[in-house]
Design an enzyme around this catalytic site. Structure first.
Site, PDB file in Angstrom:
ATOM      1  N   HIS A 350       0.874  -1.841  -0.454  1.00 12.86           N
ATOM      2  CA  HIS A 350       0.079  -0.316   0.056  1.00 12.86           C
ATOM      3  C   HIS A 350       0.532   1.250  -0.288  1.00 12.86           C
ATOM      4  CE1 HIS A 350      -3.795  -1.519   0.884  1.00 12.86           C
ATOM      5  NE2 HIS A 350      -3.149  -2.774   1.444  1.00 12.86           N
ATOM      6  N   LYS A 540      -8.965  13.523   5.358  1.00 15.29           N
ATOM      7  CA  LYS A 540      -8.069  12.011   5.091  1.00 15.29           C
ATOM      8  C   LYS A 540      -7.060  12.347   5.603  1.00 15.29           C
ATOM      9  CE  LYS A 540      -7.364  13.131   0.972  1.00 15.29           C
ATOM     10  NZ  LYS A 540      -7.287  12.194  -0.018  1.00 15.29           N
ATOM     11  N   ARG A 541      -6.256  11.129   6.801  1.00 15.11           N
ATOM     12  CA  ARG A 541      -5.585  11.762   7.131  1.00 15.11           C
ATOM     13  C   ARG A 541      -4.504  12.352   6.996  1.00 15.11           C
ATOM     14  NH1 ARG A 541      -0.599   8.316   6.715  1.00 15.11           N
ATOM     15  NH2 ARG A 541      -0.735   6.806   5.132  1.00 15.11           N
ATOM     16  N   LYS A 546       0.143  14.011   0.744  1.00 13.60           N
ATOM     17  CA  LYS A 546      -1.170  14.493   0.819  1.00 13.60           C
ATOM     18  C   LYS A 546      -1.315  16.015   0.878  1.00 13.60           C
ATOM     19  CE  LYS A 546      -2.739  10.473   3.086  1.00 13.60           C
ATOM     20  NZ  LYS A 546      -3.323   9.748   1.838  1.00 13.60           N
ATOM     21  N   THR A 648      -9.354   5.965  -2.217  1.00 12.07           N
ATOM     22  CA  THR A 648     -10.378   5.924  -1.746  1.00 12.07           C
ATOM     23  C   THR A 648     -11.412   6.468  -1.602  1.00 12.07           C
ATOM     24  OG1 THR A 648     -10.028   4.992   0.266  1.00 12.07           O
ATOM     25  CG2 THR A 648      -9.535   2.644  -1.449  1.00 12.07           C
ATOM     26  N   LYS A 652     -14.976   7.877  -3.528  1.00 12.10           N
ATOM     27  CA  LYS A 652     -16.323   7.817  -3.431  1.00 12.10           C
ATOM     28  C   LYS A 652     -16.729   8.892  -3.409  1.00 12.10           C
ATOM     29  CE  LYS A 652     -14.112   5.094   0.580  1.00 12.10           C
ATOM     30  NZ  LYS A 652     -13.701   5.079   2.038  1.00 12.10           N
TER      31      LYS A 652
HETATM   32  C1  GFP Z   1      -2.784   3.610   1.875  1.00 14.71           C
HETATM   33  C2  GFP Z   1      -2.707   4.810   1.020  1.00 14.71           C
HETATM   34  C3  GFP Z   1      -3.729   4.712  -0.168  1.00 14.71           C
HETATM   35  C4  GFP Z   1      -4.628   3.944  -0.184  1.00 14.71           C
HETATM   36  C5  GFP Z   1      -4.878   3.229   0.880  1.00 14.71           C
HETATM   37  C6  GFP Z   1      -5.812   1.762   0.407  1.00 14.71           C
HETATM   38  O1  GFP Z   1      -4.073   4.260   2.701  1.00 14.71           O
HETATM   39  O2  GFP Z   1      -3.279   5.574  -0.785  1.00 14.71           O
HETATM   40  O3  GFP Z   1      -5.569   4.129  -0.922  1.00 14.71           O
HETATM   41  O4  GFP Z   1      -4.254   2.026   1.391  1.00 14.71           O
HETATM   42  O5  GFP Z   1      -4.558   1.547  -0.358  1.00 14.71           O
HETATM   43  F1  GFP Z   1      -1.595   5.438   1.503  1.00 14.71           F
HETATM   44  P1  GFP Z   1      -3.734   4.856   4.406  1.00 14.71           P
HETATM   45  O6  GFP Z   1      -3.701   4.001   5.814  1.00 14.71           O
HETATM   46  O7  GFP Z   1      -2.286   5.516   4.453  1.00 14.71           O
HETATM   47  O8  GFP Z   1      -4.542   5.762   3.864  1.00 14.71           O
END
Ligand code: GFP
Length: 799
Positions: A350, A540-541, A546, A648, A652
């Site tokens: 990821h 988002k976090r 980001k 994701t 959405k």
């Molecule tokens: C991580 C990645 C994202 C990805 C998600 C799910 O998310 O780009 O969409 O995993 O694959 F950074 P976070 O847990 O870091 O938010």
């Protein structure tokens, strides 16, 4: 399944019992009690009247191992899946109650941080809906991620989020599934590949099952492990002097699953985190083997019937754990054990961020898991031979440096996953390509055919049907077939994109959703926002990659421009933020504080009223996302190209009719392809141009010196304008932008400003804007997590 009549009878009988036990009548029940009653009723209905576990047909059973499952509120979702949502609403109406209000009583179990955990939850939903046999394995944390509030100076405040797991009606305790997990101790050689491990401590794992209810599908468990033991143990034995804080040396085993570590900064050297990971894996692998053998199957048949999907590297230690059991407990040879394990595991990557790729100190791992380190050494030796055979002498050093599992006294968990798995996948096409080209090129040569892409997806049940009931009703009216089960059916509305009546209806829904969010903002922040303005959303976090601070710089520049020229033609904006920063992540916390500081000044400035507003909603969580997403006009996806694996939230938001304002990063690339370039706004450097920028020697200060607007924005952040005259508050952030700016915020500033102007211009032509948003909904059906699961089935889990 339950008929309407049966449900009514069950509803009445359960309500009677619930009230009798409390000496209350239904009219005396509080909303919280109504919630508890309904959650219990729905839980019982699921267990007693909904089919359990999909049968194994042409697929293997998926054991989805993840340290996080951000499942969100379950009651509404489960009622929808059971087909009892409207029925329940009608029953409640008899007592003057409204289901939407009751659903608000549920607390989100915060068992995850962000995208990775939410993805795991969407995948469980899709697997249950598609009758893909599956079980989720996670941890039953007592405290989820912290609760977030803001202090007087806009700083993030954290407090424990006891999500009331002890009173959570939608789970049940599986007393019969207890596991024993060892730590520390000694290892002695028995013979050949067989060793005996005498752990120094053992901890018990208790299972709690939360049924995951698929839409018209089956219910399958999310099994969460909780630690307990009769005695405390002294972690100082594992301590090399500086691993642990003094107060955490003595650990009560029951507390092993107490906290959830934020995943964005690898918890370097945190013995407890490693213990959690092993505890999670040991309980899960033992459970998988037990279930497999209970069906009369042989160990050799394991890969034929089971796949263990590793959600990132956090459960990587499951690989040596399975090998250990096969070697030491079941007496298999190394070759036999390896043949089984290496065909059972699959790994999803990821992130490419080096700091997020887990590595453990070899010494710590040796002390905590002495048998596992021997297995890892053996894997490493075997790998070395393969690398020697595949690369010539001149290439070997570089190839080994990249591929070794054990290197420089560190155990590299991503490498362990690649070596021990039969398939590795990234989570969006661009990311999967970068995994091969940048992260693991030597592996790609060594293990041909092992690398895949499965672009992420989101469950339409929660993220459209439940979160946006008004849009759902409109879609129901115009689409033949159940789009909730087949999201590609959304393309049926494409011909309506220019239809004035459809446009009016679609736009009215967005407007109503904006009003609902405005009410939430007013209730939470006391801020009345202008619903005619563009709702521009970044949720988002918080992480520097980001680039919430890029958004912030544009807000400051816009503010300054409006102050300087109040008569300009300006399309009103409400910038909406939500997200948490990991407690130990200083720079992300600075960005949060800076946004709050800027919001405070702008929102109080009478010149800005109704024109420019900033709303930062605290304590981001699934249920808050469900309120924000349907109301968004613009979706900010502005990470530095090459850094966001997929995203994701971008899916959405776009599906709910927001226009993506983004870089060519992660799944934005595919969103642009599907929606059409004219229906998104793309800006900024690309992966290649970032590379060039770095090769030329990126100096952020040059941008600052050459762009007067940018300079003024940064200067006012520094000069105390947004911090009550305090010139030190944002010093670190300003210094970082001017002297490091690893994520190239300054390099993308001008292009981002232009993109924001394009957004404003497009919004002024409402007919074209609404058409674009409809096309986003119509064309993005591929981002359903059902599609992702089908991709996994055909590319990875196939027999
Ligand atoms: C991580 C990645 C994202 C990805 C998600 C799910 O998310 O780009 O969409 O995993 O694959 F950074 P976070 O847990 O870091 O938010």
């Amino acid at each position: 399944m339950l008929s309407s009549q049966q449900f009514q009878t069950l509803f009445d009988a359960t309500l009677n019992r619930y009230c009798e036990a409390r000496f209350l009548t239904p009219s005396q029940l509080s909303d919280t009690q109504w919630y508890q009653f309904l959650a219990t009723l729905s839980h019982q209905t699921v267990l007693q009247h909904f089919p359990a576990n999909a049968p194994l047909a042409n697929t293997r059973k998926v054991n989805y191992l993840s340290m996080e499952f951000l499942i969100g509120r379950l009651l509404g979702n489960n009622l929808l899946s059971l087909g009892l949502y409207d029925e329940t609403n009608q029953q409640l109406a008899k007592y003057g109650k409204n289901l939407v209000d009751i659903l608000e009583q549920e607390r989100d179990p915060s068992l995850g941080n962000g995208g990775l955990g939410r993805l795991a939850a969407c995948y469980l939903d899709s697997m249950a809906s598609l009758s893909q046999p599956a079980i989720g394995y996670g941890l039953h944390y007592q405290y989820g991620l912290f609760k977030q509030a803001f202090g007087d100076e806009g700083q993030q405040l954290e407090s424990g989020d006891g999500w009331e797991r002890d009173f959570y009606p939608q789970q049940y305790h599986r007393a019969d599934f207890r596991q024993t997990v060892g730590f520390g101790g000694k290892v002695s050689l028995i013979s050949g590949d067989k060793y005996a491990w005498q752990p120094e401590w053992t901890i018990f794992g208790e299972a709690f099952d939360l049924p995951v209810v698929g839409y018209k599908g089956v219910q399958q468990p999310l099994r969460l492990w909780q630690g307990y033991s009769e005695s405390a143990f002294d972690l100082a034995t594992f301590n090399d002097g500086d691993y642990l804080d003094a107060e955490s040396r003595v650990v009560d085993a029951a507390k092993l699953t107490k906290v959830l570590y934020p995943n964005d900064n690898h918890a370097e050297g945190k013995a407890l985190r490693l213990m959690q990971q092993y505890f999670h894996c040991a309980c899960s692998v033992a459970d998988i083997l037990k279930n497999h053998l209970a069906q009369g199957r042989t160990l050799e048949q394991l890969p034929e019937f089971e796949v263990i999907q590793l959600n990132d590297t956090h459960p990587a230690i499951a690989i040596p754990e399975l090998l250990r059991l096969l070697l030491d407990q079941y007496d298999l040879s190394w070759e036999q054990a390896w043949a089984i394990a290496s065909k059972t595991f699959a790994y999803t990557n990821h992130t490419l961020l080096p700091e997020a790729l887990e590595q453990w100190d070899q010494k710590l791992l040796t002390q905590l898991l002495p048998r596992h380190i021997l297995i890892i050494e053996r894997i490493n030796d075997q790998l070395r031979q393969q690398v020697e055979a595949a690369f010539d002498k001149a290439e070997f050093d570089a190839a080994w440096q990249e591929t070794a599992v054990l290197f420089d006294q560190r155990v590299r968990m991503a490498n362990l996953c690649v070596v021990g798995s039969f398939a590795v996948n990234g989570v969006a096409q661009i990311h999967s390509d970068l995994v091969v080209s940048d992260l693991f090129p030597a592996y790609a040569r060594l293990f041909e055919g092992r690398f895949h892409n499965v672009t992420n997806g989101i469950t339409p049940r929660r993220w459209i049907r439940q979160a946006n009931p008004k849009l759902s009703a409109l879609l129901d009216q115009h689409i033949q077939g159940d789009w909730t089960q087949d999201l590609s059916l959304l393309n049926q509305i494409e011909p309506l994109a220019k239809n004035p009546a459809f446009q009016t209806a679609y736009r009215a829904i967005k407007q109503q959703n904006k009003q609902a969010l405005a009410a939430e903002i007013e209730q939470t922040l006391g801020l009345k926002v202008n619903c005619e303005a563009i709702f521009d959303v970044q949720i988002k976090r918080f992480h520097e990659y980001k680039r919430q601070h890029l958004n912030l710089l544009n807000i400051i520049a816009t503010y300054q421009s409006l102050k300087a020229n109040p008569q300009q033609d300006f399309v009103p904006r409400v910038f909406i933020f939500a997200g948490k920063a990991a407690p130990g992540y200083f720079m992300a916390k600075q960005i949060i504080q800076a946004i709050n500081g800027v919001a405070n000044v702008i929102n109080q400035d009478p010149d800005m009223q109704g024109k420019l507003q900033v709303a930062f909603l605290p304590d981001y969580r699934v249920s808050l996302a469900e309120k924000i997403i349907p109301a968004a006009d613009v979706s900010e996806q502005i990470s530095l190209a090459g850094k966001e694996a997929s995203g994701t939230g971008n899916m959405k938001l776009a599906l709910n009719g927001a226009i993506t304002l983004g870089t060519l990063d992660g799944a934005n690339v595919e969103i642009a392809e599907f929606a059409g370039n004219e229906n998104v706004v793309i800006f900024g450097h690309t992966v290649d141009s970032v590379r060039e920028l770095r090769e030329q020697g990126y100096v952020s200060k040059t941008y600052y010196e050459q762009d007067a607007v940018l300079k003024q924005a940064i200067d006012t952040l520094a000069d105390g304008t947004f911090s009550n005259g305090d010139t030190e508050r944002f010093e670190a952030l300003v210094n970082d932008m001017l002297n490091h700016d690893y994520f190239c915020v300054l390099a993308d500033f001008a292009s981002y400003r232009e993109a924001q102007d394009i957004v404003a211009k497009r919004y002024q032509d409402q007919t074209a804007w609404v058409e674009s948003t409809i096309l986003n909904t119509a064309r993005l059906g591929a981002f359903s997590s059902d599609r992702s699961i089908r991709d996994y089935q055909t590319r990875i889990w196939k027999k």
